[in-house]
Design a protein around this motif. Structure first.
Motif, PDB file in Angstrom:
ATOM      1  N   ASP A  71       0.546  -1.570   0.247  1.00 39.23           N
ATOM      2  CA  ASP A  71      -0.509  -0.054  -0.405  1.00 39.23           C
ATOM      3  C   ASP A  71       0.682   1.561  -0.341  1.00 39.23           C
ATOM      4  N   ASP A  72       2.145   1.330  -0.735  1.00 37.98           N
ATOM      5  CA  ASP A  72       3.422   2.599  -1.017  1.00 37.98           C
ATOM      6  C   ASP A  72       3.072   2.600  -2.210  1.00 37.98           C
ATOM      7  N   MET A  73       2.595   4.682  -2.366  1.00 43.83           N
ATOM      8  CA  MET A  73       2.518   4.550  -3.592  1.00 43.83           C
ATOM      9  C   MET A  73       3.719   4.555  -4.267  1.00 43.83           C
ATOM     10  N   GLN A  74       4.745   4.494  -3.908  1.00 45.43           N
ATOM     11  CA  GLN A  74       5.987   5.199  -4.563  1.00 45.43           C
ATOM     12  C   GLN A  74       6.600   3.025  -4.710  1.00 45.43           C
ATOM     13  N   GLU A  75       5.868   2.295  -4.738  1.00 42.24           N
ATOM     14  CA  GLU A  75       6.016   0.595  -5.071  1.00 42.24           C
ATOM     15  C   GLU A  75       5.080   0.300  -6.280  1.00 42.24           C
ATOM     16  N   LYS A  76       5.866   0.719  -6.890  1.00 44.69           N
ATOM     17  CA  LYS A  76       5.442   0.763  -8.641  1.00 44.69           C
ATOM     18  C   LYS A  76       5.622  -0.712  -9.466  1.00 44.69           C
ATOM     19  N   MET A  77       4.337  -1.733  -9.589  1.00 43.35           N
ATOM     20  CA  MET A  77       4.639  -2.522 -10.413  1.00 43.35           C
ATOM     21  C   MET A  77       3.500  -2.417 -11.991  1.00 43.35           C
ATOM     22  N   VAL A  78       3.628  -3.732 -12.537  1.00 41.51           N
ATOM     23  CA  VAL A  78       2.817  -3.332 -13.678  1.00 41.51           C
ATOM     24  C   VAL A  78       2.541  -5.290 -13.318  1.00 41.51           C
ATOM     25  N   PHE A  79       0.718  -3.993 -12.817  1.00 37.07           N
ATOM     26  CA  PHE A  79       0.280  -5.322 -12.149  1.00 37.07           C
ATOM     27  C   PHE A  79      -0.988  -5.806 -13.661  1.00 37.07           C
ATOM     28  N   ASP A  80      -1.247  -6.739 -13.697  1.00 35.44           N
ATOM     29  CA  ASP A  80      -2.562  -7.936 -14.888  1.00 35.44           C
ATOM     30  C   ASP A  80      -3.405  -8.133 -14.122  1.00 35.44           C
ATOM     31  N   LEU A  81      -4.606  -7.781 -14.457  1.00 33.89           N
ATOM     32  CA  LEU A  81      -5.929  -8.152 -13.519  1.00 33.89           C
ATOM     33  C   LEU A  81      -6.878  -9.250 -14.767  1.00 33.89           C
ATOM     34  N   SER A  82      -6.750 -10.647 -13.415  1.00 28.36           N
ATOM     35  CA  SER A  82      -8.187 -11.681 -14.391  1.00 28.36           C
ATOM     36  C   SER A  82      -9.126 -11.711 -13.384  1.00 28.36           C
TER      37      SER A  82
ATOM     38  N   PHE B 104      -1.045  13.418 -14.813  1.00 26.03           N
ATOM     39  CA  PHE B 104      -0.745  13.940 -12.705  1.00 26.03           C
ATOM     40  C   PHE B 104      -1.636  13.718 -11.906  1.00 26.03           C
ATOM     41  N   GLY B 105      -0.566  12.542 -11.630  1.00 29.93           N
ATOM     42  CA  GLY B 105      -1.045  11.100 -10.936  1.00 29.93           C
ATOM     43  C   GLY B 105      -1.053  10.135 -10.318  1.00 29.93           C
ATOM     44  N   ASN B 106      -0.970   9.613 -12.341  1.00 31.92           N
ATOM     45  CA  ASN B 106      -0.911   7.943 -12.477  1.00 31.92           C
ATOM     46  C   ASN B 106       0.499   7.982 -13.385  1.00 31.92           C
ATOM     47  N   LEU B 107       0.529   8.586 -13.854  1.00 33.78           N
ATOM     48  CA  LEU B 107       1.441   8.817 -14.796  1.00 33.78           C
ATOM     49  C   LEU B 107       2.961   9.130 -13.846  1.00 33.78           C
ATOM     50  N   VAL B 108       3.025  10.496 -12.793  1.00 36.37           N
ATOM     51  CA  VAL B 108       4.062  10.759 -12.258  1.00 36.37           C
ATOM     52  C   VAL B 108       3.057  11.170 -11.348  1.00 36.37           C
ATOM     53  N   THR B 109       3.539  10.155  -9.890  1.00 36.61           N
ATOM     54  CA  THR B 109       2.199  10.005  -8.506  1.00 36.61           C
ATOM     55  C   THR B 109       3.397  11.090  -7.858  1.00 36.61           C
ATOM     56  N   GLU B 110       2.572  11.573  -6.766  1.00 33.44           N
ATOM     57  CA  GLU B 110       3.460  12.180  -5.604  1.00 33.44           C
ATOM     58  C   GLU B 110       4.338  11.013  -4.395  1.00 33.44           C
ATOM     59  N   LYS B 111       4.863  11.951  -4.441  1.00 34.65           N
ATOM     60  CA  LYS B 111       5.599  10.894  -3.078  1.00 34.65           C
ATOM     61  C   LYS B 111       4.771  10.073  -2.254  1.00 34.65           C
ATOM     62  N   ASP B 112       4.608  11.630  -2.059  1.00 43.00           N
ATOM     63  CA  ASP B 112       4.096  11.490  -0.403  1.00 43.00           C
ATOM     64  C   ASP B 112       2.751  12.354  -0.462  1.00 43.00           C
ATOM     65  N   ALA B 113       1.937  12.651   0.960  1.00 40.19           N
ATOM     66  CA  ALA B 113       1.169  13.021   0.803  1.00 40.19           C
ATOM     67  C   ALA B 113       1.277  15.054   0.738  1.00 40.19           C
ATOM     68  N   ALA B 114       2.787  15.507   1.283  1.00 38.23           N
ATOM     69  CA  ALA B 114       3.139  16.655   0.876  1.00 38.23           C
ATOM     70  C   ALA B 114       3.241  17.224  -0.453  1.00 38.23           C
ATOM     71  N   HIS B 115       3.174  16.040  -0.878  1.00 40.53           N
ATOM     72  CA  HIS B 115       3.371  16.414  -2.585  1.00 40.53           C
ATOM     73  C   HIS B 115       1.665  16.638  -3.538  1.00 40.53           C
ATOM     74  N   HIS B 116       0.767  16.725  -2.438  1.00 41.71           N
ATOM     75  CA  HIS B 116      -0.594  16.513  -3.183  1.00 41.71           C
ATOM     76  C   HIS B 116      -1.452  17.379  -4.679  1.00 41.71           C
ATOM     77  N   TRP B 117      -0.825  18.660  -4.276  1.00 41.68           N
ATOM     78  CA  TRP B 117      -0.790  19.678  -5.456  1.00 41.68           C
ATOM     79  C   TRP B 117      -0.465  19.074  -6.472  1.00 41.68           C
ATOM     80  N   LEU B 118       0.286  18.102  -7.036  1.00 44.94           N
ATOM     81  CA  LEU B 118       1.394  17.586  -8.007  1.00 44.94           C
ATOM     82  C   LEU B 118      -0.301  17.141  -8.594  1.00 44.94           C
ATOM     83  N   HIS B 119      -0.898  16.178  -7.559  1.00 50.41           N
ATOM     84  CA  HIS B 119      -2.469  15.918  -8.677  1.00 50.41           C
ATOM     85  C   HIS B 119      -3.963  17.032  -8.746  1.00 50.41           C
ATOM     86  N   GLU B 120      -3.820  16.791  -7.246  1.00 49.49           N
ATOM     87  CA  GLU B 120      -5.735  18.376  -7.499  1.00 49.49           C
ATOM     88  C   GLU B 120      -5.476  19.656  -8.060  1.00 49.49           C
TER      89      GLU B 120
END
Ligand SMILES: [Zn+2]
Length: 437
Positions: free
Chosen positions: A151-162, A311-327
């Motif tokens: 549950d960490d925004m900084q852990e990105k990986m390729v997800f495939d769902l079935s 802004f959020g999905n391609l480039v994701t904030e490091k943590d909530a202090a950088h939420h401006w980069l999303h919203e």
């Protein structure tokens, strides 16, 4: 909630290192997750998810433990590199004994989840036919209520769902639908993602949906869903969708980062919209006909959630202090799209209104900084958008756009801080933006 924000993955790994050997707290490098193949079978009548997830991760040395978030789950098998392995469950964490050697590892977990949140089973207990839905809402860090994940925004990986489901229903998830296989009365829907993302953006929606098939000028397929029987609302709900998509792709200047784009209205949604990767979900109160369109419509939300795909999905904030980069950015680009559609005055009026409220807040001492992780939505959204309008005015549109593109290129498919954005702007403008820091 607040506490969770500050527990980093590093902290968790350190805490759990002690589980296996209290004497060897020293070195425990983190697993670097590459991919996850998730297979689930939701059961709306028992409100459970039976699932299996296969992870592939790398380590640069042997590690004591691999820690995943997992709430209200029972585990059937936990298998590391083909062998059953010891694990412990504690406080929503699944701590698995780590591999002893460096290298690429395979982890298989089969489980049953009893989600108390995040997965919503709507309309299965009443007598009304056709209103049955299942949908998820993973933000902030909640996908671990239906699949064991980090549950960490900084852990990105390729997800495939079935997803396996009764063939009556349409299944929608992140990524391109590769295959629909019939299994008795059930159907298996296999989705494929090519690029990494954070786990909070995982999502699926199930219901008796139909869809309009559209295409962006760049060729990206747009699938616009509506509940069966609501055909007459589809046109008005999705009015200007292609125009918004084409405008944002050219305005942002970086191609849409995912293979296709779906939009799905869901019942009882608590928010206006949620930008799951490639699959925005939004409240079905925005399903409107020609009359309703004039009262309240989906146009602004349509643009806002689409802007989040960058802004959020391609480039994701490091943590909530950088939420401006999303919203702040999603709000800004939604206004830009509305300016293009309806003319500058339409947006000026809205901006004037929010400026008045923000000014009042500053005057009565309730103003908040954009970098305050606990700031309210008015600050993150409206003040955030204002900051970008001012910056654009100051630097000029061309320099501003180049700075945005540099920022997105530098941080594509990873995480960023506000500083990274300002640095890109400084590089392109040749001016110091130290007063913004
Ligand atoms: Zn947003």
């Amino acid at each position: 909630m607040l506490l969770e924000k500050f527990i980093s993955k590093h902290f968790l790994t350190l805490v759990f290192a002690g589980f296996w050997s209290l004497t060897s707290l020293a070195q425990n490098t983190l697993p670097d997750f590459q991919s996850a193949e998730i297979y689930i079978h939701p059961d709306p009548y028992t409100e459970t998810i039976t699932g299996e997830v296969r992870y592939r991760f790398k380590t640069t040395s042997g590690i004591d433990s691999v820690v995943l978030n997992a709430h209200n789950m029972k585990f059937e098998h936990v298998i590391l590199n083909g062998q059953p392995v010891a694990y412990q469950i504690h406080n929503g964490l699944l701590s698995i004994q780590g591999p002893k050697k460096k290298g690429t590892h395979k982890l298989l977990i089969s489980y049953k989840a009893f989600p108390k949140q995040t997965v919503y089973f709507v309309g299965w207990k009443d007598d009304i036919g056709g209103n049955e839905q299942i949908w998820t809402q993973g933000q902030g860090k909640n996908s671990s209520h239906w699949v064991p994940v980090v549950d960490d925004m900084q852990e990105k990986m390729v997800f495939d769902l079935s997803i396996r489901m009764d063939s009556t229903y349409e299944v929608i998830s992140n990524g391109v639908l590769r295959r629909k296989a019939i299994e008795d009365r059930l159907r298996l829907w296999e989705f494929d993602m090519e690029r990494p993302m954070s786990s909070y953006l995982l999502a699926f929606a199930i219901g008796e949906y139909r869809n309009l098939d559209r295409q962006a000028a760049s060729g990206v397929p747009l699938k616009l869903y509506y509940p069966q029987g609501q055909e007459h609302r589809a046109h008005w709900t999705y009015l200007y969708t292609e125009e918004i998509f084409d405008f944002l792709e050219s305005e942002i200047g970086i191609p849409y980062p995912w293979k296709d784009y779906k939009q799905v209205p869901v019942s009882d949604f608590l928010y206006a919209g949620m930008e799951n990767t490639g699959a925005t979900f939004f409240s079905d109160r925005y399903l409107v006909d020609s009359l309703g369109y004039n009262d309240e419509n989906y146009v602004n939300i349509n643009a806002h959630e689409l802007a989040h795909q960058w802004f959020g999905n391609l480039v994701t904030e490091k943590d909530a202090a950088h939420h401006w980069l999303h919203e702040g950015f999603a709000t800004f680009y939604a206004y830009r799209a509305e300016q293009a559609l309806f003319g500058p005055e339409y947006v000026h009026w809205k901006l004037y209104e929010t400026a008045r409220v923000l000014e009042e807040m500053d005057q009565n001492g309730s103003g908040e900084a954009l970098t305050d992780p606990g700031a309210g939505s008015l600050t993150f959204y409206e003040k955030g958008a204002w900051a970008l309008f001012i910056l654009r005015e100051e630097l000029g549109g061309e320099v501003f756009d180049r700075g945005v593109r540099l920022f997105l290129k530098n941080k594509a498919y990873s995480n960023a801080q506000i500083f990274d954005f300002l640095k890109a702007m400084e590089t392109e403008s040749g001016t110091s933006l130290s007063e913004y820091r």
